[in-house]
Design an enzyme around this catalytic site. Structure first.
Site, mmCIF file in Angstrom:
data_model
loop_
_atom_site.group_PDB
_atom_site.id
_atom_site.type_symbol
_atom_site.label_atom_id
_atom_site.label_comp_id
_atom_site.label_asym_id
_atom_site.label_seq_id
_atom_site.Cartn_x
_atom_site.Cartn_y
_atom_site.Cartn_z
ATOM 1 N N LYS A 1 0.740 -1.174 0.152
ATOM 2 C CA LYS A 1 0.081 -0.005 0.202
ATOM 3 C C LYS A 1 0.747 1.454 0.000
ATOM 4 C CE LYS A 1 -2.304 -0.652 3.878
ATOM 5 N NZ LYS A 1 -1.790 -1.771 4.186
ATOM 6 N N ARG B 286 11.978 -10.232 4.064
ATOM 7 C CA ARG B 286 12.497 -8.892 4.267
ATOM 8 C C ARG B 286 13.546 -8.789 5.512
ATOM 9 N NH1 ARG B 286 7.941 -4.729 5.289
ATOM 10 N NH2 ARG B 286 7.581 -5.224 7.346
#
Ligand SMILES: [Zn+2]
Length: 214
Positions: free
Chosen positions: A13, A127
């Site tokens: 987003k 990540r």
């Protein structure tokens, strides 16, 4: 045009919000950013927020909303905004829509970035982040040297698979009702497939925004 972004952590987003803001020529608002700016500028609501933060308390929704109202009422946002992370719960959605109504405005579109849990666990689990400068990396193992500052990459506890599943559960418990609420209120909602390349995803979002982008 006011667009509210919805979607689970890891759906991209934030990045898509920046691309859309650029393509539409309106600013992006993220709650943390406007909060920090209001505190820094010492606005009325910013001072209220600071008193909570100084005590180590969470800044309540009502104050966050006041800060959003200060921002949305300023000339910088007269053309609209992309709201990222502003609506996570039904009370926040209600608060935002009534605040905008007070300004004579409304949410033109809710965009829901849709992606399945397995893909998110893969993405977030891949990540790492620099323990010094906090730069996020993808596809590099913990222990790798940060190319920016020479720090060491670590995997956040938040990004361990169990923690990710837990974050997704929290997201679904909070945001699924928001989606029902948007539908009940007959507001504009489009679901965007959040898999694939950045351009592909933002093209889908632009298409969903269709009439507003002409
Ligand atoms: Zn670094």
């Amino acid at each position: 045009m006011i667009v509210v972004l919805l979607g689970p952590p890891g759906a991209g987003k934030g990045t898509q919000g920046e691309i859309l803001a650029e393509r539409l020529g309106v600013p992006k608002i993220a709650t943390g950013d406007v909060l920090r700016a209001a505190v820094r500028d010492g606005t009325e609501q910013g001072r209220a927020a600071k008193s909570y933060m100084d005590r180590g308390d969470l800044v309540p929704d009502s104050v966050i909303l006041g800060i959003m109202k200060e921002a949305m009422g300023s000339p910088a946002y007269s053309k609209g905004a992309i709201l990222d992370g502003v609506v996570r719960t039904v009370p926040q959605a209600e608060g935002l829509t009534s605040m905008l109504a007070e300004l004579g405005r409304k949410v033109d579109k809710f965009l829901l970035f849709d992606i399945d849990d397995d893909e998110l666990v893969k993405r977030l689990g891949g990540r790492t982040v620099c323990d010094k400068c906090q730069t996020p990396y993808r596809g590099l193992e913990p222990g790798t040297t940060c190319e920016k500052c020479g720090g060491t990459l670590i995997r956040r506890k938040d990004d361990e698979p169990d923690a990710i599943r837990n974050r997704l559960d929290v997201y679904r418990a909070q945001t699924a009702p928001v989606i029902d609420w948007v539908k009940e209120k007959d507001l504009e909602l489009s679901k965007i497939d959040a898999t694939g390349g950045l351009d592909e995803i933002s093209d889908r979002a632009m298409k969903a925004l269709g009439e507003f982008t002409k």
